[in-house]
Design an enzyme around this catalytic site. Structure first.
Site, mmCIF file in Angstrom:
data_model
loop_
_atom_site.group_PDB
_atom_site.id
_atom_site.type_symbol
_atom_site.label_atom_id
_atom_site.label_comp_id
_atom_site.label_asym_id
_atom_site.label_seq_id
_atom_site.Cartn_x
_atom_site.Cartn_y
_atom_site.Cartn_z
ATOM 1 N N ASP A 123 -16.856 35.472 20.161
ATOM 2 C CA ASP A 123 -16.226 33.955 19.451
ATOM 3 C C ASP A 123 -17.863 33.607 18.490
ATOM 4 O OD1 ASP A 123 -14.545 31.702 17.994
ATOM 5 O OD2 ASP A 123 -16.470 30.362 18.439
ATOM 6 N N ASP A 180 -19.362 31.306 15.146
ATOM 7 C CA ASP A 180 -19.094 29.663 14.893
ATOM 8 C C ASP A 180 -20.018 29.681 13.852
ATOM 9 O OD1 ASP A 180 -18.640 27.218 14.494
ATOM 10 O OD2 ASP A 180 -18.819 26.836 16.677
ATOM 11 N N GLU A 205 -21.051 27.987 10.931
ATOM 12 C CA GLU A 205 -20.980 26.668 10.512
ATOM 13 C C GLU A 205 -21.979 26.606 9.149
ATOM 14 O OE1 GLU A 205 -20.698 23.285 13.248
ATOM 15 O OE2 GLU A 205 -19.947 24.561 14.261
ATOM 16 N N TYR A 224 -11.949 18.183 13.957
ATOM 17 C CA TYR A 224 -12.116 16.580 14.037
ATOM 18 C C TYR A 224 -13.677 16.917 13.086
ATOM 19 C CZ TYR A 224 -14.246 20.538 17.817
ATOM 20 O OH TYR A 224 -14.259 22.027 17.707
#
Length: 624
Positions: free
Chosen positions: A394, A396, A398, A466
């Site tokens: 995975d 991630d 950002e 979130y």
């Protein structure tokens, strides 16, 4: 999404207690390269001593590696001395060596025996090693003027150059066309060998080849090697990854994903271990685990915390199976405990997640060479010591082509290119996923990248629904950090789960490839007098680890929920105001996710839940 502050790093980088015991990663993905058989320093008319040599990369720790050459005398007479020559690509170099004298001229490297190890008896071997930097491998190897196949070098007949890296076109379910630029040679090029995944599949006289009879939805790696008119072969070209169309897997109705993040640093101050997944009952509810985080540095995947990952020794009472680690076992730490967890719960799939809030800055360099990045990730995830632990990767990031802790300008196609390279390298059977922004505002982060294009390479997206609002806005207004839908007075339009999911669907991302995100924590302010959302504040509420954030397991008793807004609970206790999800709000969010046709849901992260896993159970029960 919200402005980055030190407090924001809680979600993406709690690793504040890094062990000083970080070790180099032993890659053990040995690349064996046959070297020229070595001959004595005699005239060409003299009989050649028969010998071979091999190269192996013994370990790779991201910023460097350890290499080793081994010379074996396969003849019947002793070898009196040896000299090995090879070329490294630009950017790869030897920084130190032992048991040999190593020198260089540009990218050409030469290693000579020392006084004590030049003689190699018949049947014997001698090795020397070195530390290096860069990602390249040796090419153009020679030993005392001998060619790589063990024969003597023909004067004036050098090996051909490497052909250009192939490009792929006309890709279908079962075929792909390859094209490359010609190699050069002083005596002329005779033909080219086409290699698929390292094995020769064709020999052609032109600079193009169409490979047929491939499998749909499968990834292949192609290189090309030239041969001159004297039948001397040159080095292989760079590799191109090709994934045939068709195939692939996505979550299907009735098999919803319930994925949780396990943080490597949780084993320190939080004292949360893999065994807690068993004792809490969480392991019975989940389908997948994202292990967070691996580092992204120098354009490569790298270990995040070696001590927590594979070195920490577990006592019997801490271990999943009640068996203590020993000092000499090959794998310890979280990786070994996750292996034991999979033995107990074979349905659970585990992905290694790379990046996160703190380490996303490394993706910009990775995007400059996606194939090299994918290769580094594959080498690390598939390291023989723990390859059986992980079912995929995975990332991630950002955020691609947008701002997080740092701002990225890699372009809208960067994520698509990176995920394409990962899928090509890991193949169709591995899980390849990505955690992505939930900024559904007009002109926001979702609009900055080609998420629809990248989704074709992925099993699913973890949409981080979130952290929309929090006490980085110190004076408020107070707002739920994970609103499902919009409401009157929301501080920023588009900052809701519904807006994010709708925008991704509109871009063309299949609903079944979207997972809804749940935070197992709350965000809060202090100096608040108003019960309802929208109140003013004086700063961040106190938290166990950082101001403005607190685990659900603490908030459920220290500041119980007093209301619900936009599908998320909130609480006003004293002068503090918090928002967080509860089993009840999770139930409604899971129902919404199923109604939207989503592939399931995920959460950050296990240690925020109660000791009996009530939030995980709320997700698992309501996703069925």
């Amino acid at each position: 999404m919200s402005t980055a502050t030190p407090e924001r790093r809680t979600r993406f980088g709690w690793a504040l207690r890094r062990s000083a015991r970080t070790k180099a990663i032993a890659g053990f993905s040995a690349l064996l390269l046959p070297i020229a058989a070595m001959v004595g320093l005699a005239t060409p008319a003299s009989a050649a001593t028969s010998a071979t040599a091999t190269y192996v990369k013994k370990s790779d720790w991201g910023t460097g590696f350890e290499g080793q050459w081994t010379v074996k005398n396969t003849g019947t007479t002793a070898l009196s001395s040896w000299t090995i020559e090879w070329d490294f690509p630009s950017g790869t170099s030897v920084s130190s060596a032992w048991d040999a004298t190593v020198t260089s001229s540009g990218t050409h490297w030469t290693a000579k025996n020392l006084g004590w190890n030049g003689s190699v008896a018949a049947g014997a071997s001698i090795s020397f090693g070195f530390n290096g930097a860069g990602a390249g491998s040796p090419t153009g190897c020679k030993l005392n003027g001998a060619s790589c196949d063990g024969g003597t070098t023909v004067p004036g007949n050098s090996a051909p150059s490497a052909p250009g890296t192939p490009t792929a076109s006309a890709i279908t379910n079962t075929s792909a066309k390859l094209t490359w630029t010609a190699a050069t040679d002083d005596s002329g090029i005779k033909n080219y060998d086409v290699l698929r995944d390292g094995a020769k599949v064709a020999t052609v006289t032109t600079t193009t080849y169409t490979d047929s009879a491939l499998t749909a939805g499968t990834s292949y790696s192609y290189t090309v090697q030239a041969r001159d008119t004297s039948d001397v072969t040159g080095p292989v070209s760079g590799a191109v990854s090709v994934t045939t169309t068709g195939g692939g897997t996505t979550p299907t109705p009735g098999s919803k994903v319930n994925l949780g993040y396990f943080t490597e640093w949780g084993v320190y101050g939080r004292n949360y271990h893999v065994k807690n997944l068993v004792t809490s009952g969480s392991a019975e509810q989940i389908t997948h685990i994202n292990y967070a985080f691996g580092n992204v540095t120098n354009g490569q995947c790298a270990i995040g915390d070696s001590y927590a990952d594979y070195d920490k020794a577990y006592t019997a009472d801490q271990a999943v199976d009640g068996v203590a680690d020993t000092w000499d076992q090959p794998l310890r730490g979280n990786f070994n405990q996750l292996r034991k967890l999979k033995a107990k719960y074979p349905n659970i799939k585990i992905l290694w997640s790379f990046g996160g809030w703190t380490w996303s800055g490394g993706f910009a360099q990775a995007a400059q060479n996606p194939a090299a990045f994918a290769q580094s990730c594959y080498n690390l995830v598939e390291d023989p010591r723990w390859a059986d632990v992980f079912d995929g990767i995975d990332i991630d990031w950002e955020y691609p082509n947008a701002c997080g802790l740092t701002c990225d300008t890699s372009g809208p196609a960067a994520l698509k290119n990176l995920t394409s390279a990962l899928r090509s390298k890991f193949g169709s059977s591995a899980l390849v996923t990505a955690a992505i922004t939930a900024d559904g505002s007009a002109g926001g982060k979702i609009d900055a990248a080609d998420y629809a294009g990248a989704s074709a390479n992925l099993n699913w997206y973890n949409v981080m629904t979130y952290d929309f609002f929090g006490a980085w806005a110190t004076t408020g207004p107070t707002a739920p950090h994970s609103p499902l839908t919009s409401y009157s007075g929301i501080p920023q339009a588009g900052f809701t789960s519904a807006d994010a999911i709708a925008k991704l669907k509109a871009q063309g991302v299949p609903a079944a490839k979207l997972l809804l995100g749940i935070g197992f924590y709350g965000r809060g302010w202090t100096g608040v007098t108003q019960d309802a959302p929208g109140g003013t504040a004086t700063g961040a509420a106190a938290g166990t680890y950082e101001a403005g954030i607190e685990d659900y397991k603490v908030l459920k008793t220290s500041c119980p929920a007093t209301g619900t807004i936009a599908g998320t609970a909130y609480a006003h206790c004293g002068t503090n105001w918090w928002s967080y999800d509860t089993p009840a709000t999770i139930a409604s969010k899971m129902a919404w996710a199923k109604n939207q046709g989503l592939g399931g849901a995920f959460f950050w992260e296990f240690s925020g839940d109660t000791s009996n896993g009530e939030l995980v159970k709320a997700m698992g029960t309501n996703l069925k």
